[in-house]
Design a protein around this motif. Structure first.
Motif, short mmCIF file in Angstrom:
data_model
loop_
_atom_site.label_atom_id
_atom_site.label_comp_id
_atom_site.label_asym_id
_atom_site.label_seq_id
_atom_site.Cartn_x
_atom_site.Cartn_y
_atom_site.Cartn_z
N TYR A 293 0.82 -1.21 0.00
CA TYR A 293 0.00 0.00 0.00
C TYR A 293 0.86 1.26 0.00
O TYR A 293 0.55 2.24 -0.68
N TRP B 260 0.55 3.91 -3.06
CA TRP B 260 0.18 5.31 -2.82
C TRP B 260 1.32 6.25 -3.20
O TRP B 260 1.08 7.35 -3.72
N ARG C 193 1.18 6.63 -6.87
CA ARG C 193 -0.01 7.41 -7.26
C ARG C 193 0.18 8.89 -6.96
O ARG C 193 -0.11 9.75 -7.79
#
Length: 155
Positions: A35, A39, A42
């Motif tokens: 994760y 992230w 992103r």
């Protein structure tokens, strides 16, 4: 700048040692780094770790990290990860970490812990298996999950 996977893993392990991250077993560590990497890709369009995730049966896994922590099984990880390195003719023990001055990375890790930290590794694994995730969109077991898929499919 991407960090060695072990440096990011050690950041999560330190938080667990300080009491901010319960039940940090190897599965949970893998998913938290998944994760964090997703992230980071992103938000900043660059990887956080310098390694890759592969599609394994229980979700995305960095194989090299798996081998570093597999001795814990399903028990909590208790120690930082260190490696042996050579400096000239001398053998030294190196414990990679993220510099405390890297506030962007520290803030991201803290946010990942806030959002995903209360969940168990099995719950995080379940989340990675949902339809539309990078893991579910990767066809072949054992295949590398490309970073562009991590960024595209994180919600």
């Amino acid at each position: 700048m991407a960090y060695p996977t072990i440096a990011v893993a050690n950041a999560f392990i330190e938080k667990a040692q300080q009491g901010f991250l319960p039940d940090l077993d190897p599965m949970k560590l893998q998913k938290l780094i998944f994760y964090a990497q997703s992230w980071h890709l992103r938000l900043y369009n660059e990887p956080l770790v310098d390694d890759f995730f592969a599609k394994w049966p229980y979700g995305p896994v960095i194989p090299s990290l798996y081998h570093e922590v597999k001795r814990y099984g399903s028990k909590p990880i208790t120690n930082l990860i260190s490696n042996v390195s050579w400096k000239g003719d001398d053998m030294v023990i190196v414990t990679p970490t993220i510099p405390h001055c890297d506030q962007k990375t520290t803030a991201l890790i803290d946010k990942i812990i806030e959002v995903y930290g209360p969940l168990r590794g099995t719950q995080l694994s379940y989340l990675t298996h949902q339809e539309g995730t990078a893991w579910s969109e990767t066809e072949k077991e054992g295949a590398v999950i490309p970073n562009d898929m991590l960024a595209k499919h994180i919600k």
